[in-house]
Each structure stands twice: as structure tokens, then as C-alpha cells.
Design an enzyme around this catalytic site. Sequence first.
Site, PDB file in Angstrom:
ATOM      1  N   GLY A  33       0.834  -1.207   0.000  1.00  0.00           N
ATOM      2  CA  GLY A  33       0.000   0.000   0.000  1.00  0.00           C
ATOM      3  C   GLY A  33       0.860   1.246   0.000  1.00  0.00           C
ATOM      4  N   ASN A  34       0.241   2.378   0.266  1.00  0.00           N
ATOM      5  CA  ASN A  34       1.004   3.625   0.346  1.00  0.00           C
ATOM      6  C   ASN A  34       0.370   4.562   1.362  1.00  0.00           C
ATOM      7  OD1 ASN A  34      -0.979   5.417  -1.105  1.00  0.00           O
ATOM      8  ND2 ASN A  34      -0.632   3.867  -2.685  1.00  0.00           N
ATOM      9  N   LYS A  35       0.992   5.725   1.511  1.00  0.00           N
ATOM     10  CA  LYS A  35       0.614   6.607   2.632  1.00  0.00           C
ATOM     11  C   LYS A  35      -0.554   7.543   2.331  1.00  0.00           C
ATOM     12  CE  LYS A  35       5.029   7.160   5.030  1.00  0.00           C
ATOM     13  NZ  LYS A  35       6.015   8.187   5.421  1.00  0.00           N
ATOM     14  N   SER A  36      -1.155   7.441   1.142  1.00  0.00           N
ATOM     15  CA  SER A  36      -2.201   8.416   0.801  1.00  0.00           C
ATOM     16  C   SER A  36      -3.379   8.341   1.770  1.00  0.00           C
ATOM     17  CB  SER A  36      -2.689   8.165  -0.619  1.00  0.00           C
ATOM     18  OG  SER A  36      -3.728   9.056  -0.907  1.00  0.00           O
TER      19      SER A  36
END
Length: 394
Positions: A207-210
Site C-alpha cells: 500500500g502507500n501513505k495516501s
Amino acid sequence: MSATNREVILGIGGGIAAYKSADLLRRLQDFGFDVTVVPTPASLNFVGAATWEALSGHPVTTQVWENVHEVRHIKLGKNADYFIIAPATADLIARLAIGRADDLLTNLVLASEARKMVVPAMHPSMWRNAATQANVATLRARGFLVMEPDTGRLTGEDFGPGRFPETQKIIENFLGFIGIEQDLAGKQVLVTAGGTREAIDPVRFIGNKSSGKQGIAIAKAAKRRGAHVKVVVANVLVQEIPGIELIHVESADQMLEALLANFDSCDILVMAAAVADAKPTIQANEKIKKNSFTQIDLVPNPDLLAVLKDKKGGQIMVGFAAETSDLIASAEKKMDAKGLDLIYVNDVSGGAIFGEDQTEGMIILKNGEVVANGKISKDTLANSLLDYALKQLG
Ligand code: CTP
């Protein structure tokens, strides 16, 4: 003034049109306003406090003598950004004009510096009466926006000016009054928000930090400006945004599917989501045991914007670029490769911006113009991007 600029006091006068303000309250909430209802005691003959409490989610009082320790008229008045007094009867308009303070609503109006709008509704003879007209002129001279009532059939057989206007007309007047133009009315805006997750096994993902804050801010701003808005949301903790259609997805493939189903009908696409560039080659059906969890093989995800570029008709496509170096050159390259009309580039070195309420970056237009923004709120950027997108849409 409140921190959000969204606190509205809806004053209800004692006229039969009071029931129509239940719809007005709902539509104001759709636009993201937090509405507290303050009825006059007389108006409770038409619509009771329980209805207003249930619809607004806030306690309802009509007199300064209730909950005296809270000094409610001062507290509510200080928090309010705007007043809408709808319906306003001839008597209520008269009391406002001479500055009476004989119930909670009139106390609040006197005690607050918020901007005030009045929506009259009464019998045509009362509306035309010189006393009412003089009172209306007084309020207008003091900066109140007093709407003209509609002309038509009244509750009985009578006909003339005095009808409560349609909710939509009141909302348009209100948004215009507070400086929100309906310049996206009739336009379809499609937004992506959040970050995709690519499953490794049933419990793990890439995933990512958005946080989704920027995409949601764009969706809400577009809605306030009159657009029909759909948001493809990836892994953002948001269940419902009144008046906006949410399409929940997890992965980049699912996001692409949702975009393909909705792209043709949109006028503006804003790709604020952070899309994972790759996914595990195999998504295990069973949780991978730690002894065998040593390596993840990846395959690239499709570039969603590049896929849509080939299907682009008259749409305006807005992209984002998260960069850590060579900001402008890298963003321009992306704009070209992805068929974008404008791109917002931000410097994410050090993980900045993610999850924050503020953002700092540059808007780059197709003609090469670069608009550098200092630290601004994500709401301000949302409106600015929509301004440029609309200009290019023509
Ligand atoms: N984007 C997309 N499809 C992808 C990856 C990104 O449509 N598979 C979109 C994003 O929503 C964003 C823009 O492309 O609007 C740029 O995203 P960014 O992550 O900065 O660029 P990438 O294309 O992923 O390039 P790189 O990671 O090499 O910087």
C-alpha cells in the site's frame, strides 16, 4: 467565525412554510454545512423541536431561558458563519428590523456578526404592506440578503407574491451570497481518492501513505460548485458524503474498472489517488507462513491515466505527481505521457504532505505555465485546480 466556515444557523419563523425548511436543512447538509436549527416559539406550532433535532443532530432551544448556564445565544452566535432565516414571517421581519431580542433567534441575530439571509413567506397583502416593505428595506440596508418571495397560489385561495421559494432557488441564492458560484452546474466530475492496496495474501498488502484528504476535498469543492460528483475511493475511512456517489475499490485493477465504467460520461477527471505501480505476481489464497515469506515477485499495474488517455474525448484530465527531485521536469514528462491537461506536483521528500490538511507544490498547465503555491489548505488547492480545469473545459 468557526474554523471550517461551514456553521449555519437556520432560523425558522412561525409560518406554514416551516415544513419546507426540513428539505432546505437536508440540502444544506448535502453541501457540507453543519446546520443548527433555532425555531421561534410560534413556529413550533407548525414543526416541532423533535423534527429539527432529529434532522440536524443538534439540540434545539427557542428561548434564552433554557440552559442559561451555557449562555447559548452568545455561544451559538459566535460559532455561526451564516444565518438563513427561512421562512421569515412579517412579524419576524419586523422584530429583526427594530432589533428586538424577545426569543433565542432574535437574540442570536443581534449578538452575531455572521452574514444573514432572510427568506420571506407570508400572505401577499402582508408582503405588500408598507410596514413590511419598510422593514425589508431596513434589513437590506444593514447588509441582510432578503430574497423576493415567489408569486403563486398561497395556502388558501389567494394568489400573489409571498410563496416560499423552491429549495434549489434558496440554495443558489445562499451560495451566491457567500461567494460560492455554481460554475460547475451541469458538469460531471469524476475524482479518485486514497491509495490502492495490492494483496499479497488475505492479510497482507502493498500500500502507500495516501490519506485521501486531497481527493475528498476536490469532490466536496466540486459538489459545492454545483457539479454532479462521483468519487472512486481506495481504502479511505469514509462511509458516506451526502450528495456525492462513492465507489469503493481496493486495488489498481478495481480502480481501473470503476474508471472505465464512468469516464465517458465525465467532463473533468481528477486523479488524486496514489495508485500502486506494481502488484504481487501471485495473490496467495492462504496466509503465507513466516518461514516461506522471503520474497515477493511483482508485475507492473496498468498506468490508469495512460489507459484513459486513449479513450479521451473532450474531457479535462487532472493528475498529481509526487516527486522527490527535479519536480517540474518530471511532472511535465508525466503530463505528456498521461495525456493530462494540468498536473499538480508536490515535493514528497521526507514523506511530507501525506495525511496533512495543508499542501505545498506547483500547478503546471499544458502551455508550460507554472503556478507555485506556498503552503495552502487542500480545500484551497481543490478550488484552484477546479478553476483551471473549468477554464480549459471552456
Ligand atoms: N497514476 C495512474 N496509474 C498508475 C500510477 C499513477 O493513473 N499506475 C496516476 C496518479 O493517480 C497520478 C499520476 O498518475 O495522478 C502520477 O502519479 P505518480 O505516482 O506521481 O507517478 P507514476 O506514474 O507512478 O510515476 P513514478 O512512480 O515513476 O514517479
